[in-house]
Design an enzyme around this catalytic site. Structure first.
Site: not given
Length: 323
Positions: A50, A55, A84, A117
């Site tokens: 994931d 990120y 996402k 997200h």
């Protein structure tokens, strides 16, 4: 003994492994540690990874996955990769470009699951967290249904096998589910969910709609000072959880994961420690008794480690009216 399947069927027919490896990296951890831990996770038998545009580590994750494909450990179809859509790409005309950035960074041809997200949109631009001169988030209001239609087009184009949402409350989920002309309903809602925030109402609602609940912060949090209240309790130090761990001769982390799996939740967990990563799969080797599940239910205190304060008082903030 094990009553939990290794994979479950999503409402579009695709299979998702019930245990996933999270790829967020705290500031104190070098990014190349993530490449190493992802390779260790694949070698250990984990197949669900994931990640997210937010990120800023998808290059490293993609590199690890590709290296394990190249050395013959896995094939691409063995890996379930989630990414996402970030909030600065909510405008329908920008949705595909965010996914294409993910595919370029990972050097993958498709993602297995693509999620919105957060339900809050931010103004587009180069900055992940755009702010005005006073430090206030530059929010916008974009129709979530329009964003979802663009997500459906990504699925039709074969760039994402499945599509879903993350951090949505019931009202926001219903906006999508009740949308005129809905082509694909979300396969999942990924939310913070752990022993201190067990999301029982959201879980029941999602089950009633054939939507999988996916849990993040399953083991609590990494205590990142930028977003976690340092006064909040450390989940894995809970005395009842520790008693349970002793009873089953397992670690507190494995008890916390197993609890979620037995509730029908797809679980994300993360570690940069090789031994702990290898231990994750031991969660399928034991089962919690129903009376112990009830005791663990009683640990709920509606405590949220991730309040998403960086979105300020955004009109679409899901935690203001959670259910």
């Amino acid at each position: 003994m094990n009553s939990v399947p290794l994979r479950v069927v999503l409402n579009d027919g695709h299979l998702i492994p019930v245990l996933g490896f999270g790829t967020t990296v705290p500031d104190k951890v070098p990014k190349d540690e993530l490449t190493k831990s992802t390779k260790i996770a694949i070698d250990a038998g984990l197949r669900h990874f994931d990640s997210a545009y937010l990120y800023q580590i998808e290059e490293e994750v993609g590199q690890a996955i590709r290296s394990k494909i190249e050395d013959g450990t896995v094939k691409r179809e063995d890996i379930f990769y989630t990414s996402k859509l970030w909030s600065t790409f909510h405008r329908p005309e920008l949705v595909r470009s965010c996914l294409e950035k993910t595919l370029k960074n990972t050097q993958l041809d498709y993602v297995d699951l693509y999620l919105i997200h957060f339900p809050m949109a931010l103004q587009p631009g180069d900055k992940i967290f755009p702010r005005d001169e006073h430090g206030k988030p530059l929010a916008e209001v974009v129709d979530l249904c329009a964003t979802w239609e663009a997500m459906e087009k990504c699925k039709d184009a074969g760039l994402a096998k499945s599509i879903g949402v993350s951090n949505f409350n019931r009202r926001q989920l219903e906006m999508i589910l009740n949308k005129p002309g809905l082509k694909y309903k979300p396969v999942c809602n990924q939310v913070e969910c752990h022993l201190y925030l067990n999301q029982s109402k959201m879980l029941d609602y999602c089950k009633s709609k054939d939507i999988i609940l996916v849990s993040y912060c399953t083991l609590g949090s990494s205590r990142d000072k930028t977003w976690v209240d340092q006064k909040s309790p450390v989940l894995l130090e809970d005395p009842i959880l520790r008693v349970m761990a002793n009873k089953y001769k397992q670690t507190p982390a494995l008890i916390a994961i197993r609890y979620q799996l037995q509730r029908g939740i797809v679980v994300l967990a993360r570690s940069f420690n090789e031994n702990r990563i290898k231990q994750f799969l031991q969660v399928f080797e034991f089962q919690l008794a129903s009376e112990d599940m009830k005791i663990l239910d009683g640990l709920n205190r509606n405590l949220r480690y991730n309040p998403a304060t960086y979105f300020g008082d955004h009109p679409n903030h899901p935690f203001i009216d959670e259910y």
